[in-house]
Design a protein around this motif. Structure first.
Motif, PDB file in Angstrom:
ATOM      1  N   SER A  14       2.451   1.335  14.089  1.00 37.62           N
ATOM      2  CA  SER A  14       1.665  -0.028  13.980  1.00 37.62           C
ATOM      3  C   SER A  14       0.197   0.249  14.149  1.00 37.62           C
ATOM      4  CB  SER A  14       2.294  -1.203  14.782  1.00 37.62           C
ATOM      5  OG  SER A  14       2.014  -0.626  16.324  1.00 37.62           O
ATOM      6  N   ARG A  15      -0.236   1.189  15.035  1.00 34.20           N
ATOM      7  CA  ARG A  15      -1.473   1.446  15.454  1.00 34.20           C
ATOM      8  C   ARG A  15      -2.219   2.023  14.086  1.00 34.20           C
ATOM      9  NH1 ARG A  15       0.398   3.324  20.394  1.00 34.20           N
ATOM     10  NH2 ARG A  15      -0.341   5.434  19.989  1.00 34.20           N
ATOM     11  N   ALA A  16      -1.550   3.236  13.744  1.00 35.02           N
ATOM     12  CA  ALA A  16      -1.968   3.707  12.383  1.00 35.02           C
ATOM     13  C   ALA A  16      -1.958   2.834  11.127  1.00 35.02           C
ATOM     14  CB  ALA A  16      -0.856   4.877  12.008  1.00 35.02           C
ATOM     15  N   LEU A  17      -1.350   1.766  10.952  1.00 33.24           N
ATOM     16  CA  LEU A  17      -1.346   0.903  10.073  1.00 33.24           C
ATOM     17  C   LEU A  17      -2.542   0.258  10.340  1.00 33.24           C
ATOM     18  CD1 LEU A  17      -0.367  -0.558   7.497  1.00 33.24           C
ATOM     19  CD2 LEU A  17       1.157  -1.959   9.071  1.00 33.24           C
ATOM     20  N   GLU A  18      -2.911  -0.378  11.705  1.00 38.55           N
ATOM     21  CA  GLU A  18      -4.148  -1.007  12.039  1.00 38.55           C
ATOM     22  C   GLU A  18      -5.180  -0.334  11.691  1.00 38.55           C
ATOM     23  OE1 GLU A  18      -5.877  -3.083  16.096  1.00 38.55           O
ATOM     24  OE2 GLU A  18      -4.690  -1.348  16.135  1.00 38.55           O
ATOM     25  N   VAL A  19      -5.303   1.044  11.878  1.00 38.99           N
ATOM     26  CA  VAL A  19      -6.407   1.684  11.756  1.00 38.99           C
ATOM     27  C   VAL A  19      -6.805   1.734   9.994  1.00 38.99           C
ATOM     28  CG1 VAL A  19      -7.440   3.717  11.515  1.00 38.99           C
ATOM     29  CG2 VAL A  19      -6.487   3.160  13.768  1.00 38.99           C
ATOM     30  N   LEU A  20      -5.555   2.044   9.241  1.00 40.18           N
ATOM     31  CA  LEU A  20      -5.565   1.810   7.974  1.00 40.18           C
ATOM     32  C   LEU A  20      -6.415   0.717   7.141  1.00 40.18           C
ATOM     33  CD1 LEU A  20      -5.127   3.620   5.120  1.00 40.18           C
ATOM     34  CD2 LEU A  20      -2.753   2.312   5.418  1.00 40.18           C
ATOM     35  N   LEU A  21      -5.919  -0.360   7.777  1.00 41.38           N
ATOM     36  CA  LEU A  21      -6.355  -1.497   7.366  1.00 41.38           C
ATOM     37  C   LEU A  21      -7.576  -1.965   7.497  1.00 41.38           C
ATOM     38  CD1 LEU A  21      -3.045  -3.863   7.932  1.00 41.38           C
ATOM     39  CD2 LEU A  21      -3.991  -3.032   5.635  1.00 41.38           C
ATOM     40  N   VAL A  22      -8.057  -1.646   8.763  1.00 40.44           N
ATOM     41  CA  VAL A  22      -9.709  -1.798   9.003  1.00 40.44           C
ATOM     42  C   VAL A  22     -10.511  -0.858   8.268  1.00 40.44           C
ATOM     43  CG1 VAL A  22     -11.057  -1.597  11.105  1.00 40.44           C
ATOM     44  CG2 VAL A  22      -9.064  -2.665  11.539  1.00 40.44           C
ATOM     45  N   PHE A  23      -9.938   0.440   8.202  1.00 41.34           N
ATOM     46  CA  PHE A  23     -11.081   1.339   7.587  1.00 41.34           C
ATOM     47  C   PHE A  23     -10.752   1.125   6.050  1.00 41.34           C
ATOM     48  CE2 PHE A  23     -11.235   3.831  11.401  1.00 41.34           C
ATOM     49  CZ  PHE A  23     -12.789   4.228  11.315  1.00 41.34           C
ATOM     50  N   LEU A  24      -9.798   0.670   5.548  1.00 39.42           N
ATOM     51  CA  LEU A  24      -9.779   0.180   4.237  1.00 39.42           C
ATOM     52  C   LEU A  24     -10.597  -1.100   3.672  1.00 39.42           C
ATOM     53  CD1 LEU A  24      -8.204   0.671   1.416  1.00 39.42           C
ATOM     54  CD2 LEU A  24      -6.662  -1.117   2.083  1.00 39.42           C
ATOM     55  N   ARG A  25     -10.926  -2.129   4.569  1.00 38.58           N
ATOM     56  CA  ARG A  25     -11.851  -2.907   4.503  1.00 38.58           C
ATOM     57  C   ARG A  25     -13.177  -2.456   4.463  1.00 38.58           C
ATOM     58  NH1 ARG A  25     -14.587  -5.840   7.991  1.00 38.58           N
ATOM     59  NH2 ARG A  25     -13.277  -5.585   9.635  1.00 38.58           N
ATOM     60  N   ALA A  84      -5.221   6.124  17.396  1.00 36.34           N
ATOM     61  CA  ALA A  84      -3.821   6.166  17.119  1.00 36.34           C
ATOM     62  C   ALA A  84      -3.583   7.589  16.587  1.00 36.34           C
ATOM     63  CB  ALA A  84      -3.526   5.272  15.756  1.00 36.34           C
ATOM     64  N   GLY A  85      -3.991   8.580  17.174  1.00 36.53           N
ATOM     65  CA  GLY A  85      -3.636   9.879  17.337  1.00 36.53           C
ATOM     66  C   GLY A  85      -3.844  10.484  15.795  1.00 36.53           C
ATOM     67  N   TRP A  86      -3.064  11.566  15.689  1.00 40.60           N
ATOM     68  CA  TRP A  86      -3.149  12.113  14.293  1.00 40.60           C
ATOM     69  C   TRP A  86      -3.116  11.540  13.304  1.00 40.60           C
ATOM     70  CZ3 TRP A  86      -5.019  17.187  14.302  1.00 40.60           C
ATOM     71  CH2 TRP A  86      -5.240  18.018  15.438  1.00 40.60           C
ATOM     72  N   ALA A  87      -2.032  10.565  13.208  1.00 41.11           N
ATOM     73  CA  ALA A  87      -1.848   9.534  11.880  1.00 41.11           C
ATOM     74  C   ALA A  87      -3.148   8.674  11.765  1.00 41.11           C
ATOM     75  CB  ALA A  87      -0.440   8.872  12.402  1.00 41.11           C
ATOM     76  N   CYS A  94      -8.310   8.213   4.932  1.00 45.57           N
ATOM     77  CA  CYS A  94      -7.844   7.613   3.687  1.00 45.57           C
ATOM     78  C   CYS A  94      -8.315   6.282   3.483  1.00 45.57           C
ATOM     79  CB  CYS A  94      -6.389   7.508   3.720  1.00 45.57           C
ATOM     80  SG  CYS A  94      -5.480   9.082   3.749  1.00 45.57           S
ATOM     81  N   GLY A  95      -8.518   5.313   4.531  1.00 43.75           N
ATOM     82  CA  GLY A  95      -8.861   3.993   4.265  1.00 43.75           C
ATOM     83  C   GLY A  95     -10.327   4.024   3.694  1.00 43.75           C
ATOM     84  N   PHE A  96     -11.192   4.806   4.592  1.00 43.31           N
ATOM     85  CA  PHE A  96     -12.684   4.861   4.151  1.00 43.31           C
ATOM     86  C   PHE A  96     -13.026   5.673   2.766  1.00 43.31           C
ATOM     87  CE2 PHE A  96     -16.793   6.260   5.536  1.00 43.31           C
ATOM     88  CZ  PHE A  96     -17.492   5.086   5.258  1.00 43.31           C
ATOM     89  N   THR A  97     -12.387   6.430   2.609  1.00 40.87           N
ATOM     90  CA  THR A  97     -12.483   7.343   1.346  1.00 40.87           C
ATOM     91  C   THR A  97     -11.923   7.024  -0.053  1.00 40.87           C
ATOM     92  OG1 THR A  97     -12.745   9.117   3.052  1.00 40.87           O
ATOM     93  CG2 THR A  97     -12.700   9.722   0.665  1.00 40.87           C
TER      94      THR A  97
END
Length: 409
Positions: A14-25, A84-87, A94-97
Motif C-alpha cells: 500500500s505504501r508503494a502504491l501511494e508512492v506510485l500515485l503521488v509520483f504519477l500525478r 516504501a523501500g525498494w518497491a 515509474c510514476g515520474f518517468t
C-alpha cells in the motif's frame, strides 16, 4: 526530524502504491525542467506530506546534484526508497518517468507523417526551441558553475578541446581534463562546502553491501559493455545510452551533446529528427532524459520502435539510479574530502564548455538558417531568461512562428 513516517501496520504494497500515485500525478504536471521539479518535490514531500524535513530534503538534493545523472529523477527515486523501500523507489521512478516517455513515443510515432509546409514548420520551430533552451542552459549553468576566473578558464579550455579534437572520446577527455584542472586550481576555491549530511541515513533501506554491489554493477556495465558491444546491435544501443547517462554532470541539458554523438554521429538518428525531438521534449512534463525514448524509437534500423525505446530509456536512467544506491551509505565520507569537491568543481565547469560547444554544433548550425530564425531564437531565449515564461509557452511561440515562416517562405 519531523516526518510523517508510515505506520508499521501499513503494508509495504500500500505504501508503494501511494508512492506510485503521488509520483504519477507529479509526472503529468511537473513542467519546467529539473530545478522546477525539485521545487514541486519540496512542496509535495516536505511541506504537504512531511515524508522528510527540509534539512533532509536539501541534503538529499545535494547528493543527487553531486552525482552524474538526472538529479530530479534520482531525488524522486531516493524519496520513494525512504517511504516504501525498494518497491517505493521503483514506483517513484515509474510514476515520474513513464508519462513523459509515452508522450515522447507518441510524438515519435507521428513525426514521420509531419509533411508539407505545416509539418516542416512544426519541426523547424521545435529546432529553434532547442536553440533557445540550450542557450538558456549555458547561461544559467555558467553563472552557477563558473563564478570565478579559474572555473571560467576550465570551461573555455573545454570549448577549445572540443573545437580541435576529432576523436570519438573528445567529450570524455574534456570531462577528465576538467577533473584534473579542478584538483589543481579549485582546492582553495569556495566550492563544495560541506553541509550537514543526510539525517538518519538508516531510514534508507540500502546497506553498505548493497551500495558496493550497485557500484560494482555500475562499473561492470560502464567498462564491460564496450568489450561485448560488437556482439549485437542491441548491446551497442544500450551501451551508447548507458554511457551517456553515466557522464551527465551539471544538469539534464548536458545529455544533449552526449546523445548527439551517440546517435547522430553514428548515423542511427537523422540530425533533423534529433533536434525536433529535443525541442518537443521541452514541452513535456517530467525528466528531460525521456528524450532517449524518442531516439530509441526513431533508430534507422532495429532495435527501434518499442524495443529501441525500452533499451534507450533503461540505459540512460540506470547509471544514475545505481550511483544513488552506491552513494547513500557513503555520502558523509564523500562530502568530507576536499579533493572530491575540487574535482567535481572542475568537472562541472568543463560541462559548461561541453554544452556551449553543443550550442554551436549541432544546435545552432542545424536550426538557424535565416535572420528570421535568429530573431525567433533570440526572442525565445529572452522569454525564458528575462521574463521567466514557461517553456511550454515558448514551445508554442516558436512552433507557430516556424509554421508561419514555412508557409510564407
Amino acid at each position: 526530524m519531523h516526518t510523517d513516517m508510515p505506520s508499521p501496520r501499513t503494508s509495504s504494497a500500500s505504501r508503494a502504491l501511494e508512492v506510485l500515485l503521488v509520483f504519477l500525478r507529479l509526472g503529468v504536471t511537473s513542467f519546467g525542467g529539473p530545478i522546477a521539479h525539485l521545487g514541486y518535490f519540496r512542496r509535495e514531500f516536505v511541506e504537504r506530506r512531511r515524508w522528510l524535513d527540509d534539512e533532509a530534503f536539501t541534503d538529499l538534493v545535494g547528493l543527487c546534484q553531486f552525482l552524474p545523472g538526472p538529479a530530479s529523477s534520482q531525488t524522486g527515486f531516493a524519496i520513494g526508497l525512504l517511504r516504501a523501500g525498494w518497491a517505493g523507489g521503483l514506483a517513484a521512478w515509474c510514476g515520474f518517468t513513464l508519462p513523459s516517455v509515452f508522450v515522447m513515443l507518441l510524438f515519435a510515432a507521428i513525426a514521420p507523417d509531419l509533411g508539407g509546409p505545416v509539418g516542416a514548420g512544426v519541426v523547424h520551430g521545435l529546432k529553434l526551441v532547442a536553440v533557445a533552451v540550450v542557450a538558456q542552459a549555458v547561461w544559467d549553468m555558467a553563472r552557477r558553475l563558473c563564478p570565478d576566473h579559474r572555473r571560467a578558464g576550465i570551461a573555455l579550455a573545454a570549448v577549445a578541446m572540443l573545437s580541435v579534437l576529432t576523436t570519438a572520446y573528445a567529450q570524455l577527455i574534456a570531462i577528465a581534463a576538467g577533473a584534473v584542472l579542478g584538483l589543481v586550481l579549485c582546492r582553495t576555491s569556495n566550492v563544495g562546502e560541506a553541509r550537514a549530511v543526510l539525517p538518519h541515513p538508516g531510514a534508507f533501506p540500502v546497506s553498505r553491501k548493497a551500495g558496493i554491489a550497485a557500484l560494482f554493477a555500475f562499473c561492470v556495465l560502464l567498462f564491460g559493455l564496450p568489450l561485448i558491444g560488437a556482439a549485437a546491435q542491441g548491446v551497442r544501443v544500450f551501451e551508447a545510452f548507458y554511457q551517456s547517462g553515466a557522464l551527465v554532470f551539471g544538469g539534464g541539458h548536458v545529455v544533449l551533446p552526449l546523445l548527439q554523438h551517440a546517435t547522430v554521429t553514428t548515423g542511427w538518428v537523422a540530425p533533423n529528427d534529433f533536434l525536433a525531438g529535443y525541442g518537443a521534449a521541452q514541452a513535456v512534463p517530467g525528466p528531460l532524459f525521456t528524450f532517449a525514448a524518442f531516439l530509441g524509437w526513431m533508430m534507422a534500423e532495429p532495435p527501434n520502435h518499442w524495443s529501441g525505446a525500452l533499451l534507450a530509456t533503461v540505459g540512460i536512467f540506470l547509471p544514475g539510479l545505481l550511483l544513488v544506491l552506491a552513494a547513500l551509505p557513503w555520502w558523509q565520507a564523500l562530502r568530507s574530502r576536499p579533493a572530491m569537491s575540487a574535482a567535481l568543481a572542475g568537472v562541472n565547469a568543463a560541462v559548461v564548455g561541453l554544452l556551449a560547444a553543443a550550442l554551436y554544433s549541432p544546435v545552432w548550425t542545424s536550426a538557424v538558417r535565416t535572420q528570421i530564425d535568429f530573431a525567433i531564437a533570440c526572442v525565445g531565449f529572452f522569454l525564458l531568461t528575462r521574463w521567466k515564461v514557461a517553456p511550454l509557452v515558448v514551445v508554442g511561440f516558436c512552433v507557430v512562428l516556424g509554421i508561419g515562416e514555412s508557409l510564407l517562405g
